[in-house]
Design a protein around this motif. Structure first.
Motif, PDB file in Angstrom:
ATOM      1  N   LEU A  74       0.816  -1.207   0.000  1.00 49.48           N
ATOM      2  CA  LEU A  74       0.000   0.000   0.000  1.00 49.48           C
ATOM      3  C   LEU A  74       0.858   1.270   0.000  1.00 49.48           C
ATOM      4  CD1 LEU A  74      -2.964   1.069   0.346  1.00 49.48           C
ATOM      5  CD2 LEU A  74      -2.504   1.090   2.792  1.00 49.48           C
ATOM      6  N   ASP A  75       2.007   1.215   0.676  1.00 55.53           N
ATOM      7  CA  ASP A  75       2.854   2.402   0.805  1.00 55.53           C
ATOM      8  C   ASP A  75       3.816   2.591  -0.365  1.00 55.53           C
ATOM      9  OD1 ASP A  75       1.631   2.992   3.183  1.00 55.53           O
ATOM     10  OD2 ASP A  75       3.246   2.232   4.442  1.00 55.53           O
ATOM     11  N   CYS A  76       4.622   1.573  -0.671  1.00 56.49           N
ATOM     12  CA  CYS A  76       5.661   1.744  -1.692  1.00 56.49           C
ATOM     13  C   CYS A  76       5.255   1.191  -3.060  1.00 56.49           C
ATOM     14  CB  CYS A  76       6.971   1.106  -1.240  1.00 56.49           C
ATOM     15  SG  CYS A  76       6.936  -0.708  -1.164  1.00 56.49           S
ATOM     16  N   LEU A  99      -1.206  -5.411   4.217  1.00 55.53           N
ATOM     17  CA  LEU A  99      -1.300  -4.371   3.198  1.00 55.53           C
ATOM     18  C   LEU A  99       0.063  -3.830   2.809  1.00 55.53           C
ATOM     19  CD1 LEU A  99      -4.321  -2.352   4.614  1.00 55.53           C
ATOM     20  CD2 LEU A  99      -4.326  -4.027   2.758  1.00 55.53           C
ATOM     21  N   ARG A 100       1.064  -4.058   3.671  1.00 63.21           N
ATOM     22  CA  ARG A 100       2.388  -3.488   3.459  1.00 63.21           C
ATOM     23  C   ARG A 100       3.462  -4.572   3.450  1.00 63.21           C
ATOM     24  NH1 ARG A 100      -0.769  -0.275   6.441  1.00 63.21           N
ATOM     25  NH2 ARG A 100      -0.910   1.892   5.791  1.00 63.21           N
ATOM     26  N   CYS A 101       4.531  -4.308   2.710  1.00 67.94           N
ATOM     27  CA  CYS A 101       5.674  -5.235   2.693  1.00 67.94           C
ATOM     28  C   CYS A 101       6.393  -5.134   4.046  1.00 67.94           C
ATOM     29  CB  CYS A 101       6.616  -4.881   1.543  1.00 67.94           C
ATOM     30  SG  CYS A 101       7.426  -3.268   1.699  1.00 67.94           S
ATOM     31  N   LYS A 102       7.293  -6.059   4.285  1.00 61.75           N
ATOM     32  CA  LYS A 102       7.994  -6.102   5.571  1.00 61.75           C
ATOM     33  C   LYS A 102       8.768  -4.809   5.827  1.00 61.75           C
ATOM     34  CE  LYS A 102      11.075  -8.812   8.480  1.00 61.75           C
ATOM     35  NZ  LYS A 102      10.742  -7.963   9.586  1.00 61.75           N
ATOM     36  N   ASP A 103       9.442  -4.276   4.808  1.00 60.91           N
ATOM     37  CA  ASP A 103      10.199  -3.033   4.993  1.00 60.91           C
ATOM     38  C   ASP A 103       9.287  -1.883   5.422  1.00 60.91           C
ATOM     39  OD1 ASP A 103      12.570  -4.295   4.319  1.00 60.91           O
ATOM     40  OD2 ASP A 103      12.489  -3.670   2.220  1.00 60.91           O
ATOM     41  N   CYS A 104       8.130  -1.749   4.777  1.00 59.76           N
ATOM     42  CA  CYS A 104       7.203  -0.662   5.122  1.00 59.76           C
ATOM     43  C   CYS A 104       6.547  -0.901   6.485  1.00 59.76           C
ATOM     44  CB  CYS A 104       6.156  -0.488   4.027  1.00 59.76           C
ATOM     45  SG  CYS A 104       6.848   0.210   2.500  1.00 59.76           S
ATOM     46  N   ARG A 105       6.245  -2.162   6.830  1.00 58.67           N
ATOM     47  CA  ARG A 105       5.699  -2.455   8.172  1.00 58.67           C
ATOM     48  C   ARG A 105       6.713  -2.085   9.241  1.00 58.67           C
ATOM     49  NH1 ARG A 105       4.009  -7.608   5.910  1.00 58.67           N
ATOM     50  NH2 ARG A 105       5.623  -8.582   7.153  1.00 58.67           N
ATOM     51  N   ASP A 106       7.977  -2.454   9.008  1.00 61.41           N
ATOM     52  CA  ASP A 106       9.036  -2.120   9.972  1.00 61.41           C
ATOM     53  C   ASP A 106       9.207  -0.607  10.103  1.00 61.41           C
ATOM     54  OD1 ASP A 106       9.431  -4.812  10.424  1.00 61.41           O
ATOM     55  OD2 ASP A 106      11.239  -4.945   9.171  1.00 61.41           O
ATOM     56  N   ALA A 107       9.136   0.104   8.974  1.00 63.35           N
ATOM     57  CA  ALA A 107       9.270   1.564   9.006  1.00 63.35           C
ATOM     58  C   ALA A 107       8.128   2.192   9.800  1.00 63.35           C
ATOM     59  CB  ALA A 107       9.311   2.123   7.582  1.00 63.35           C
ATOM     60  N   ARG A 108       6.906   1.686   9.627  1.00 63.01           N
ATOM     61  CA  ARG A 108       5.753   2.204  10.388  1.00 63.01           C
ATOM     62  C   ARG A 108       5.932   1.963  11.882  1.00 63.01           C
ATOM     63  NH1 ARG A 108       0.488   3.360   8.409  1.00 63.01           N
ATOM     64  NH2 ARG A 108      -0.408   2.232  10.150  1.00 63.01           N
ATOM     65  N   LYS A 109       6.426   0.776  12.230  1.00 67.72           N
ATOM     66  CA  LYS A 109       6.658   0.472  13.647  1.00 67.72           C
ATOM     67  C   LYS A 109       7.681   1.436  14.234  1.00 67.72           C
ATOM     68  CE  LYS A 109       5.656  -4.432  13.319  1.00 67.72           C
ATOM     69  NZ  LYS A 109       6.244  -5.779  13.303  1.00 67.72           N
TER      70      LYS A 109
END
Length: 114
Positions: A25-27, A51-61
């Motif tokens: 959803l993000d990238c 909804l998000r890849c692992k990199d984007c989930r980690d960035a959100r966290k």
């Protein structure tokens, strides 16, 4: 594609999970929702796919946790229950009520009881 073998549980056959390619959803990049991850989601009772890849989930966290030593961004709001001015760690929206810490705890306690 990789999948897992069918499983029998309490006399019923569970269909095997198969790797799925999803779009972040993000990238916007494609990422694989593996059969193992799908099985984990099912065991935990999660009903939605990520909804998000692992990199984007980690960035959100990381953004929610804030960098060490830096204060979280807070937003001004008015409690929908008592009318007190308060600060919350998210941007308030017009269509959702915002509560001060005391009212939020009270409402949460009532929800757990009733």
């Amino acid at each position: 594609m990789r999948g897992t073998a069918p499983r029998w549980l309490w006399g019923e056959c569970r269909m095997p999970f198969v790797d799925k390619t999803l779009h972040c959803l993000d990238c916007g990049k494609e990422f694989v929702f593996t059969a193992g991850e799908q099985e984990f989601y099912q065991k935990k009772g999660f009903t939605n796919e990520p909804l998000r890849c692992k990199d984007c989930r980690d960035a959100r966290k990381r953004s929610r946790e804030g960098a060490p030593g830096l204060p979280r961004e807070m937003f001004e709001a008015v409690c929908a229950k008592c009318g007190a001015k308060t600060q919350v760690p998210f941007r308030p929206r017009e269509d959702r009520p915002v509560y001060c810490q005391d009212c939020f705890r009270e409402i949460r306690a009532q929800q757990r009881v009733g």
